[in-house]
Design a protein around this motif. Structure first.
Motif, mmCIF file in Angstrom:
data_model
loop_
_atom_site.group_PDB
_atom_site.id
_atom_site.type_symbol
_atom_site.label_atom_id
_atom_site.label_comp_id
_atom_site.label_asym_id
_atom_site.label_seq_id
_atom_site.Cartn_x
_atom_site.Cartn_y
_atom_site.Cartn_z
ATOM 1 N N VAL A 222 0.868 -1.186 0.000
ATOM 2 C CA VAL A 222 0.000 0.000 0.000
ATOM 3 C C VAL A 222 0.899 1.229 0.000
ATOM 4 C CG1 VAL A 222 -1.776 1.278 1.271
ATOM 5 C CG2 VAL A 222 -1.792 -1.226 1.315
ATOM 6 N N LEU A 223 0.514 2.244 -0.776
ATOM 7 C CA LEU A 223 1.259 3.512 -0.760
ATOM 8 C C LEU A 223 0.408 4.597 -0.109
ATOM 9 C CD1 LEU A 223 2.848 3.634 -4.335
ATOM 10 C CD2 LEU A 223 4.015 3.195 -2.166
ATOM 11 N N TYR A 224 1.063 5.470 0.620
ATOM 12 C CA TYR A 224 0.409 6.636 1.231
ATOM 13 C C TYR A 224 1.099 7.884 0.694
ATOM 14 C CZ TYR A 224 -1.828 3.769 4.894
ATOM 15 O OH TYR A 224 -2.592 2.860 5.592
ATOM 16 N N LEU A 225 0.305 8.852 0.249
ATOM 17 C CA LEU A 225 0.874 10.089 -0.289
ATOM 18 C C LEU A 225 0.341 11.307 0.447
ATOM 19 C CD1 LEU A 225 0.449 9.464 -4.146
ATOM 20 C CD2 LEU A 225 2.373 8.823 -2.661
ATOM 21 N N GLY A 226 1.221 12.277 0.642
ATOM 22 C CA GLY A 226 0.805 13.552 1.226
ATOM 23 C C GLY A 226 1.843 14.608 0.895
ATOM 24 N N ARG A 227 1.521 15.843 1.162
ATOM 25 C CA ARG A 227 2.438 16.963 0.907
ATOM 26 C C ARG A 227 2.532 17.864 2.120
ATOM 27 N NH1 ARG A 227 4.048 19.310 -4.235
ATOM 28 N NH2 ARG A 227 3.565 17.772 -5.816
ATOM 29 N N GLY A 228 3.640 18.582 2.208
ATOM 30 C CA GLY A 228 3.796 19.556 3.291
ATOM 31 C C GLY A 228 3.647 18.849 4.630
ATOM 32 N N ALA A 253 6.307 11.535 -0.210
ATOM 33 C CA ALA A 253 5.904 12.890 -0.558
ATOM 34 C C ALA A 253 5.254 12.780 -1.939
ATOM 35 C CB ALA A 253 7.125 13.802 -0.598
ATOM 36 N N ALA A 254 4.033 13.293 -2.079
ATOM 37 C CA ALA A 254 3.259 13.078 -3.303
ATOM 38 C C ALA A 254 4.065 13.422 -4.552
ATOM 39 C CB ALA A 254 1.964 13.882 -3.252
ATOM 40 N N GLY A 255 4.853 14.484 -4.480
ATOM 41 C CA GLY A 255 5.623 14.933 -5.637
ATOM 42 C C GLY A 255 6.771 13.995 -6.006
ATOM 43 N N GLU A 256 7.118 13.069 -5.126
ATOM 44 C CA GLU A 256 8.200 12.118 -5.391
ATOM 45 C C GLU A 256 7.740 10.915 -6.197
ATOM 46 O OE1 GLU A 256 11.467 13.482 -5.041
ATOM 47 O OE2 GLU A 256 11.863 11.403 -4.472
ATOM 48 N N MET A 257 6.437 10.717 -6.313
ATOM 49 C CA MET A 257 5.896 9.530 -6.999
ATOM 50 C C MET A 257 6.541 9.305 -8.351
ATOM 51 S SD MET A 257 3.784 7.628 -5.613
ATOM 52 C CE MET A 257 2.786 6.788 -6.819
ATOM 53 N N HIS A 259 9.253 10.086 -9.456
ATOM 54 C CA HIS A 259 10.694 9.829 -9.441
ATOM 55 C C HIS A 259 11.013 8.380 -9.077
ATOM 56 C CE1 HIS A 259 11.331 14.049 -10.115
ATOM 57 N NE2 HIS A 259 10.493 14.309 -9.141
ATOM 58 N N GLY A 260 10.051 7.520 -9.189
ATOM 59 C CA GLY A 260 10.332 6.106 -8.935
ATOM 60 C C GLY A 260 9.126 5.269 -8.559
ATOM 61 N N PRO A 261 8.510 5.570 -7.401
ATOM 62 C CA PRO A 261 7.481 4.647 -6.906
ATOM 63 C C PRO A 261 6.280 4.475 -7.828
ATOM 64 C CG PRO A 261 7.742 6.566 -5.448
ATOM 65 C CD PRO A 261 8.854 6.611 -6.419
ATOM 66 N N ILE A 262 6.058 5.403 -8.743
ATOM 67 C CA ILE A 262 4.905 5.253 -9.641
ATOM 68 C C ILE A 262 5.025 3.980 -10.494
ATOM 69 C CG2 ILE A 262 5.745 6.609 -11.631
ATOM 70 C CD1 ILE A 262 2.825 7.958 -11.459
ATOM 71 N N ALA A 263 6.248 3.457 -10.620
ATOM 72 C CA ALA A 263 6.454 2.195 -11.339
ATOM 73 C C ALA A 263 5.720 1.035 -10.661
ATOM 74 C CB ALA A 263 7.955 1.887 -11.444
ATOM 75 N N LEU A 264 5.432 1.172 -9.388
ATOM 76 C CA LEU A 264 4.759 0.096 -8.643
ATOM 77 C C LEU A 264 3.260 0.046 -8.919
ATOM 78 C CD1 LEU A 264 6.296 0.652 -5.083
ATOM 79 C CD2 LEU A 264 6.841 -1.198 -6.676
ATOM 80 N N ILE A 265 2.728 1.141 -9.458
ATOM 81 C CA ILE A 265 1.273 1.273 -9.505
ATOM 82 C C ILE A 265 0.629 0.247 -10.436
ATOM 83 C CG2 ILE A 265 -0.630 2.818 -10.194
ATOM 84 C CD1 ILE A 265 0.824 3.586 -7.570
ATOM 85 N N ASP A 266 -0.296 -0.515 -9.877
ATOM 86 C CA ASP A 266 -1.248 -1.291 -10.672
ATOM 87 C C ASP A 266 -2.492 -1.460 -9.803
ATOM 88 O OD1 ASP A 266 -0.890 -3.437 -8.899
ATOM 89 O OD2 ASP A 266 0.577 -4.418 -10.193
ATOM 90 N N GLU A 267 -3.477 -2.193 -10.287
ATOM 91 C CA GLU A 267 -4.746 -2.217 -9.540
ATOM 92 C C GLU A 267 -4.644 -2.970 -8.207
ATOM 93 O OE1 GLU A 267 -4.353 -5.256 -12.510
ATOM 94 O OE2 GLU A 267 -4.371 -3.066 -12.686
ATOM 95 N N ALA A 268 -3.521 -3.650 -7.992
ATOM 96 C CA ALA A 268 -3.370 -4.407 -6.735
ATOM 97 C C ALA A 268 -2.723 -3.588 -5.611
ATOM 98 C CB ALA A 268 -2.556 -5.670 -6.993
ATOM 99 N N VAL A 285 -3.559 16.587 -5.674
ATOM 100 C CA VAL A 285 -4.553 15.978 -6.559
ATOM 101 C C VAL A 285 -3.939 15.675 -7.919
ATOM 102 C CG1 VAL A 285 -6.670 16.469 -7.858
ATOM 103 C CG2 VAL A 285 -6.603 16.822 -5.372
ATOM 104 N N SER A 286 -3.070 16.539 -8.402
ATOM 105 C CA SER A 286 -2.487 16.234 -9.708
ATOM 106 C C SER A 286 -1.589 14.994 -9.611
ATOM 107 C CB SER A 286 -1.823 17.466 -10.327
ATOM 108 O OG SER A 286 -0.461 17.477 -10.066
ATOM 109 N N ASN A 287 -0.903 14.803 -8.494
ATOM 110 C CA ASN A 287 -0.143 13.554 -8.297
ATOM 111 C C ASN A 287 -1.078 12.346 -8.209
ATOM 112 O OD1 ASN A 287 1.753 15.543 -6.083
ATOM 113 N ND2 ASN A 287 2.443 14.937 -8.111
ATOM 114 N N MET A 288 -2.219 12.562 -7.583
ATOM 115 C CA MET A 288 -3.214 11.486 -7.463
ATOM 116 C C MET A 288 -3.731 11.083 -8.844
ATOM 117 S SD MET A 288 -6.779 11.749 -5.361
ATOM 118 C CE MET A 288 -7.953 12.145 -6.650
#
Ligand code: F6R
Length: 364
Positions: A222-228, A253-257, A259-268, A285-288
């Motif tokens: 599971v990933l958790y994202l937030g800013r500030g 940090a949402a803006g870091e997605m 730079h790497g972790p977005i590669a993990l994203i799939d429906e699982a 929201v734009s990162n979301m």
């Protein structure tokens, strides 16, 4: 005694509005619209640099405090986990303020870091929940949290009480070095005073959060994202989930997605987005949306306004009251704690005493 609650952790999550109010009472003078600290024999206004040291959840409280100290008091803040701080030979100039945050006051690494800082000319401030602890005894400035005994191994109420004290300290630092007008101070007092009621309202969404838990239970990651100041809430949400449900979770940090972790994203891989409406909302929201465009399943935690604006296309939403950005970390701690709690209960783990963990880590 767990009272009507199934676990100490649940009881302690529910106690938060009361113990945060109790803690705030000793740091706010409501009538004068001022924050106040215990007496100290040094001049807070002469502090040029703050070094924050802690472990685990207490470290995340420190990360939030860094935003506040820099924003309100315009003082540079260095922060590290105790086990790193001790061994990196940090640069500590005479007269700096070293701030240690700990529920137990006995965490071995934090205590050793405190002694290191003391030996290097730092003024020692301690935010601690156990007033008779080693750290409390060695403090120049003792800032107690009044959370009461915390039994669940996963820290909950001690954390939000730490945030309350740290916000008051930030305002005090700011006033002492002339960065805060009386009007701004009154506003801070006002917003902090509203936190307990807002936390109560957050708790009133418990059933909706419990209903979302089954969507997280099957996940391996599971990933958790937030800013500030809400970025540390992402870290805290991930830590709570991993320690009590044993599901791998990371806070980013949402803006870091991208730079790497977005590669993990799939429906699982569920993605929990912590985005109160406020100055950073659009950015988060734009990162979301980048996550959603790659098939990611999002749980959005926001207020009604934020959910109306960005909730469409999310797997689920969790509604929070609309609050001032200053108190958002205190309020948004509640849903991330409850989500971890319900996922763990659904998985049948030992919520109050998760495997391999101890309440107080008194060895290095
Ligand atoms: C997480 C947790 C730990 C503690 C950490 C520091 O839920 O409880 O990460 O926050 O061990 O403990 P204290 O605050 O007692 O120094």
């Amino acid at each position: 005694d767990k009272g009507n609650h199934r676990h100490f952790m649940q009881k302690e999550i529910y106690e938060q509005p009361v113990v945060v109010a109790q803690t705030l009472r000793s740091y706010l003078r409501r009538m004068e619209n001022q924050v106040s600290l215990p007496d100290m024999d040094f001049d807070l206004g002469s502090v040029k640099r703050v070094t924050i040291v802690a472990c685990g959840t207490s470290y995340y409280a420190g990360l939030v405090a860094k935003y506040w100290f820099e924003k309100f008091a315009r003082i540079p803040v260095d922060i590290d986990v105790a086990s790193e701080f001790r061994y990196r030979d940090p640069v500590l100039e005479d007269g700096g303020l070293a701030l240690f945050i700990s529920q137990s006051g006995e965490t071995a690494d934090t205590l050793a870091a405190l002694r290191h800082a003391k030996a290097h000319g730092q003024i020692i401030a301690v935010v601690v929940n156990v007033p008779t602890s080693s750290m409390a005894r060695e403090a120049d400035l003792l800032l107690p949290t009044h959370a009461g005994p915390e039994i669940g191994v996963a820290s909950t109420k001690a954390f939000t009480c730490q945030l309350a004290v740290l916000a008051a300290l930030a305002a005090n630092l700011a006033r002492s070095n002339g960065k805060l007008t009386a009007e701004e101070e009154a506003e801070i007092v006002w917003h902090l005073s509203e936190a307990p009621a807002a936390m109560n309202e957050a708790l009133s969404h418990d059933a909706a959060i419990e209903a979302i838990a089954p969507l997280i239970v099957p996940a391996r990651d599971v990933l958790y994202l937030g800013r500030g100041p809400d970025y540390p809430m992402a870290l805290e949400g991930a830590l709570k989930l991993k320690e009590i449900s044993y599901i791998h979770a990371e806070g980013y940090a949402a803006g870091e997605m991208k730079h790497g972790p977005i590669a993990l994203i799939d429906e699982a891989v569920p993605v929990i987005v912590i985005a109160p409406s406020g100055p950073l909302f659009e950015k988060t929201v734009s990162n979301m949306q980048e996550v959603q465009a790659r098939g990611g399943k999002v749980v959005l935690i926001s207020d009604a306004e934020g959910i109306a604006q960005a909730g469409e296309g999310c797997m689920a939403t969790i509604e929070m009251p609309k609050v001032h950005p200053l108190i958002a970390p205190l309020v948004y701690a509640v849903p991330v704690q409850l989500l971890a709690y319900h996922v763990a209960v659904a998985k049948g783990t030992d919520v109050d005493q998760p495997r391999n963990l101890a309440k107080s880590v008194t060895v290095e």
